[in-house]
Design an enzyme around this catalytic site. Sequence first.
Site, PDB file in Angstrom:
ATOM      1  N   HIS A 114       0.805  -1.219   0.000  1.00 33.74           N
ATOM      2  CA  HIS A 114       0.000   0.000   0.000  1.00 33.74           C
ATOM      3  C   HIS A 114       0.838   1.270   0.000  1.00 33.74           C
ATOM      4  CE1 HIS A 114      -3.544  -2.456   1.900  1.00 33.74           C
ATOM      5  NE2 HIS A 114      -3.314  -2.763   0.632  1.00 33.74           N
ATOM      6  N   ASN A 174      -3.061 -12.855  15.375  1.00 37.79           N
ATOM      7  CA  ASN A 174      -3.892 -11.657  15.368  1.00 37.79           C
ATOM      8  C   ASN A 174      -4.689 -11.569  16.662  1.00 37.79           C
ATOM      9  OD1 ASN A 174      -4.844  -9.281  14.284  1.00 37.79           O
ATOM     10  ND2 ASN A 174      -6.271 -10.246  12.855  1.00 37.79           N
ATOM     11  N   THR A 214      -3.516  -9.016  10.662  1.00 42.88           N
ATOM     12  CA  THR A 214      -4.488  -8.741   9.607  1.00 42.88           C
ATOM     13  C   THR A 214      -5.396  -9.946   9.486  1.00 42.88           C
ATOM     14  OG1 THR A 214      -4.781  -8.233   7.252  1.00 42.88           O
ATOM     15  CG2 THR A 214      -2.891  -9.595   7.840  1.00 42.88           C
ATOM     16  N   CYS A 262       4.977  15.684 -14.805  1.00 40.37           N
ATOM     17  CA  CYS A 262       6.163  15.573 -13.939  1.00 40.37           C
ATOM     18  C   CYS A 262       6.253  14.166 -13.361  1.00 40.37           C
ATOM     19  CB  CYS A 262       6.083  16.602 -12.812  1.00 40.37           C
ATOM     20  SG  CYS A 262       7.540  16.633 -11.743  1.00 40.37           S
TER      21      CYS A 262
END
Length: 288
Positions: A121, A236, A211, A134
């Site tokens: 991400h 987790n 996660t 640019c």
Amino acid sequence: MAADLTSFHACLRSSSRILALVGAGLSASSGLPTFRGAGGLWRNHDAMDLATPDAFAADPSLVWQFYSARRAAALRASPNRAHYALAELARRNPNFLTLTQNVDGLSLRANHPSSQLLHLHGSLFALKCTSFYCDYSDNNNTTHPLTPALADPDSHSFIPAADLPHCPKCHTGLLRPGVVWFGEPLPWSVVHTADSFFEQGKVDLILVIGTSGSVYPAAGYVDRVRAQNGKVAIFNIDVDATDSDEERLLDAPDSERMQWIFKGDAAEWIPKALEPLIGKIELPGDSD
């Protein structure tokens, strides 16, 4: 749980190619809130509404204040034992790869080899120019604040575009955080490198850390390991196991186990889980 850890350690020792898929729970013990729990001023906003190209186009002042606050929080935080444990495993095993959904930079600050760390991400500390003409980008800018107007992330006052971060190359385009916003694809180079890891041989074990491992596209990597008859270990605080998962956990002999679930803080579990391969993990500054 001790028996589970013993059987997991046996699997770990026999695993050559290992993948880790990590999320926000990895950094929870470092004091970082999850994306949806940014807290403070941002409790009045839906964080998901601040993470789109349309949101940035409509109100770059608001979006930059949100990301400036997240950058400040990440810079205040320190890597925890789980970050250091994964970094140590990467140094010891060239066939280990971490796919992180986190953008906080803590894995790199734990000296995780960058060649074995893929940011699915992006990163809070990457910047890129929004001008179509640019190509400027900076992959590791830890300056804070980026402009004087962003010094107080709780002010929430309107910031004119002239006072927001601008591109040092073209001098006209606004800079934006180098994170993957909703509606944007994962970085091609990251996806290609992850695909290559699978193509190079069977992945024996995937560690799903902090996660759920059930949200796509990241969940696809768990599916691919299972499709190769590889094994899955979940670490987790919130574990959502299906009935079939529970059945496999309870009924399968240790030698045939395909999945383990360790519920709790990743910072406590990961160093313990990886200890047979990496030894004891000490944080910088720990004393005997």
